[in-house]
Design a protein around this motif. Structure first.
Motif, PDB file in Angstrom:
ATOM      1  N   ARG A  25      36.217  42.488  31.715  1.00 37.50           N
ATOM      2  CA  ARG A  25      36.944  42.638  32.992  1.00 37.50           C
ATOM      3  C   ARG A  25      35.965  42.855  34.152  1.00 37.50           C
ATOM      4  N   GLU A  29      35.496  40.556  37.510  1.00 35.20           N
ATOM      5  CA  GLU A  29      35.549  41.119  38.867  1.00 35.20           C
ATOM      6  C   GLU A  29      34.330  40.745  39.700  1.00 35.20           C
ATOM      7  N   TRP A  54      39.435  38.962  41.131  1.00 32.92           N
ATOM      8  CA  TRP A  54      40.240  39.636  40.114  1.00 32.92           C
ATOM      9  C   TRP A  54      41.039  40.718  40.822  1.00 32.92           C
ATOM     10  N   LEU A  59      43.224  36.613  37.744  1.00 35.00           N
ATOM     11  CA  LEU A  59      42.241  35.930  38.578  1.00 35.00           C
ATOM     12  C   LEU A  59      43.000  35.118  39.610  1.00 35.00           C
TER      13      LEU A  59
END
Length: 166
Positions: A25, A29, A54, A59
């Motif tokens: 994650r 980002e 993100w 997304l």
């Protein structure tokens, strides 16, 4: 919601461990460039680089309504966004699969426009029009959210293929 994480031992080194979702994650980002794969009406693939942010477990990307990727998404919303590194022996590559949905809510678009500028700088400052991004240079951009259905992670160095299911 945290995804289910599994390591595919067929494509992983002995003793490899799955990459934590938090690490994947974070890469989603902070990555600057992504590759969008869509399908043309005649079934041929179309791949193009773009920028994304993100936000809210998805997304987000944008495209002009006349661009090939926008035309592709008119008839088939399933697509993939890929990011990572070009290095063979280090880093993490990610493939996010899901269904792209248009974002038209003015509040969400304003939040996303601020996220684009915060991530990419003032050259990526968008206004919000009627369900679209606008740009001072002219033109409009459709905004899409790709909520992951599945994400594949390819760790390199100690090779490990991780799958996150949502």
């Amino acid at each position: 919601m945290e995804p289910t994480t599994t390591l595919d031992i067929r494509y992983s080194d002995p003793g490899a461990v799955p990459t934590p979702w938090s690490e994947a994650r974070e890469l989603l980002e902070r990555a600057e460039t992504y590759w969008l794969t869509t399908v043309r009406a005649d079934g041929r693939p179309h791949v193009t680089p773009l920028l994304a942010v993100w936000r809210d477990a998805a997304l987000h990307f944008c495209t002009g309504p006349e661009e090939q990727k926008a035309r592709n998404l008119e008839h088939e919303r399933r697509c993939a966004l890929t990011t990572g590194t070009n290095a063979l022996h280090e880093g993490l590559d990610l493939v996010v699969e899901g269904r792209a949905e248009r974002v038209t809510d003015p509040g969400r678009l304003k939040d996303l426009a601020a996220a684009w500028e915060a991530k990419y700088g003032p050259g990526w400052r968008f206004g919000v029009g009627d369900g679209v991004f606008t740009h001072e240079a002219g033109g409009e951009a459709l905004v899409f959210a790709l909520v992951p259905g599945k994400v594949l992670g390819f760790a390199k160095g100690s090779y490990a293929q991780t799958r996150w299911s949502f």
